[in-house]
Scaffold this motif. Structure first.
Motif, PDB file in Angstrom:
ATOM      1  N   ASP A  42       0.832  -1.203   0.000  1.00 43.58           N
ATOM      2  CA  ASP A  42       0.000   0.000   0.000  1.00 43.58           C
ATOM      3  C   ASP A  42       0.868   1.255   0.000  1.00 43.58           C
ATOM      4  O   ASP A  42       0.583   2.227  -0.703  1.00 43.58           O
ATOM      5  N   THR A  45       2.594   1.804  -3.477  1.00 42.08           N
ATOM      6  CA  THR A  45       1.570   2.191  -4.455  1.00 42.08           C
ATOM      7  C   THR A  45       1.206   3.664  -4.310  1.00 42.08           C
ATOM      8  O   THR A  45       1.104   4.398  -5.303  1.00 42.08           O
ATOM      9  N   LYS A  46       1.034   4.112  -3.056  1.00 48.31           N
ATOM     10  CA  LYS A  46       0.638   5.504  -2.837  1.00 48.31           C
ATOM     11  C   LYS A  46       1.797   6.468  -3.082  1.00 48.31           C
ATOM     12  O   LYS A  46       1.579   7.607  -3.513  1.00 48.31           O
ATOM     13  N   ARG A  49       1.672   6.783  -6.862  1.00 46.06           N
ATOM     14  CA  ARG A  49       0.432   7.410  -7.347  1.00 46.06           C
ATOM     15  C   ARG A  49       0.316   8.869  -6.915  1.00 46.06           C
ATOM     16  O   ARG A  49      -0.026   9.743  -7.721  1.00 46.06           O
TER      17      ARG A  49
END
Length: 422
Positions: A42, A45-46, A49
């Motif tokens: 997580d 990914t963040k 992104r």
């Protein structure tokens, strides 16, 4: 600020609940966007992104647990230059220095002094973040299921906001059932101009639903507090009380019928078994002690303890015990000598006997109540009668230990109180 300017973004990874929620609330109030991530997948990914302006990572044990994430961040061209702040356990300089290659610009050992931490964030993301600089001493500790909060000098909004999370963290960490709260603010004089800060304080102490309003007592001599609470439906059940004995008597439930309130509290304090833990954020601010925000020394080198006792053996044992921890200690064989010393020097804490010839421990406690910045005091005495304990606490003592105690018991109590100061 230009309405079309991009809002700054901070990504918080694996943070403890108190730390995470307070930081999110504070940054949001400053128009800074906050993203939360947990776990390696997580988090990475963040990072990719969101491409935040700053990454804040909280670690529990050692930086090895986040090395994989840092290495993956450095392999991603768009994320490589994002600065990182890490909070974690105390580590040596070599370990911390090895993190620089991964974009780590600041490392904060826990518990974090919030004002230093927040100033670092502002500098990194280039946002002028506001801080309430109102002088305020705020302390929190517990005995059994009763949480004590003491506020002196003034009402600081940053510290009051932190208090909300610290109360909840204390309840969780100590598994306190049926928590009860006494807020002691007898030295504060309030008026209508303090109304907005008083409202924030009351919203803070009533925020945790596990504390029922009828179990919240405000110890205050100021009529403004009484009138303020009486005029707000949101605080129904919260009561203002004028003295400590009444506060204790009203908050101890009928189920504790083995003795009256003063017996129960005296026994709890004399046992010396309180263990609040330090929490994830230190609610003492560096600015309170005049520390340089850019070059903080180790805490031990900043502390000086006063030991006031007419027993030479006690003075020698306690002095050596504090020195063994790297904490400076000064011993006084009379209350009069200590009273003279504090005219020109301040101490972080005092260990104080009650019954000494001339100036007694009670005289010292009374003198502290007139000081702008009172020195926290632990009473260490052979007197264990209830009335002596209650008198000492009513005069502002932060703890009461019955002689004799092993040095480690006194050290533990001293460190608890030092870490409680906000």
């Amino acid at each position: 600020m230009d309405a079309n300017a991009r809002k700054k973004q901070v990504l918080i990874i694996n943070a403890a609940p108190m730390f995470r929620e307070f930081l999110r609330e504070k940054l949001a109030s400053e128009n800074v966007a906050v993203e939360i991530a947990d776990g390696r997948l997580d988090s990475f990914t963040k990072i990719v992104r969101v491409l935040p302006d700053l990454i804040v990572i909280d670690i529990e044990n050692s930086f090895e647990e986040i090395m994989d994430l840092l290495e993956r961040k450095m392999s991603e061209p768009n994320a490589k230059r994002i600065p990182v702040i890490i909070s974690g356990p105390v580590m040596d300089r070599a370990q911390i220095s090895s993190l620089v290659q991964y974009g780590v610009v600041k490392y904060f050992s826990k518990p974090i002094k919030f004002d230093v931490f927040f100033e670092a964030i502002g500098k990194i993301i280039r946002v002028n973040l506001s801080m309430d600089t109102t002088p305020c001493v705020l302390e929190i500790h517990h005995n059994g299921n009763i949480i004590f909060v003491e506020i002196a000098q003034g009402l600081n909004r940053e510290k009051i906001s932190l208090l909300k999370y610290r109360i909840s963290e204390m309840i969780d960490a100590n598994k306190i059932k049926d928590p009860k709260l006494i807020v002691m603010m007898t030295n504060l004089q309030l008026s209508f101009v303090d109304g907005i800060n008083v409202e924030l304080l009351l919203d803070t102490v009533t925020a945790d639903e596990r504390i029922q309003h009828r179990n919240i007592k405000i110890l205050s001599l100021d009529n403004f507090m009484d009138e303020f609470i009486d005029g707000h439906a949101a605080y129904v059940g919260v009561k203002v009380i004028k003295d400590l004995t009444s506060a204790l008597g009203s908050i101890v439930g009928k189920s504790q019928s083995a003795g009256d309130a003063t017996d129960i509290i005296a026994d709890s304090i004399l046992s010396g078994d309180a263990d609040d833990g330090l929490g994830s954020v230190d609610i003492r601010f560096s600015a309170d002690s005049g520390e340089d925000l850019n070059s903080l020394s180790a805490e031990g080198s900043l502390l000086t303890i006063a030991i006031v006792d007419d027993d030479e053996v006690v003075r020698r044992i306690l002095t050596q015990s504090f020195l063994s921890l790297g904490i400076s200690a000064e011993a006084f064989d009379s209350g009069a000598k200590f009273a003279q010393a504090i005219q020109s020097k301040n101490y972080d804490l005092a260990i104080l006997d009650i019954f000494m010839q001339g100036v007694s421990g009670y005289d010292i406690l009374k003198q502290m109540r007139t000081r702008e910045k009172p020195i926290p005091i632990i009473v260490y005495s052979q007197a264990v009668q209830r009335e002596y304990v209650i008198q000492a606490l009513s005069l502002g003592a932060k703890g009461y230990l019955a002689k004799p105690q092993k040095p480690e018991v006194i050290l533990k109590k001293a460190m608890e109180i030092l870490h409680e100061r906000i």
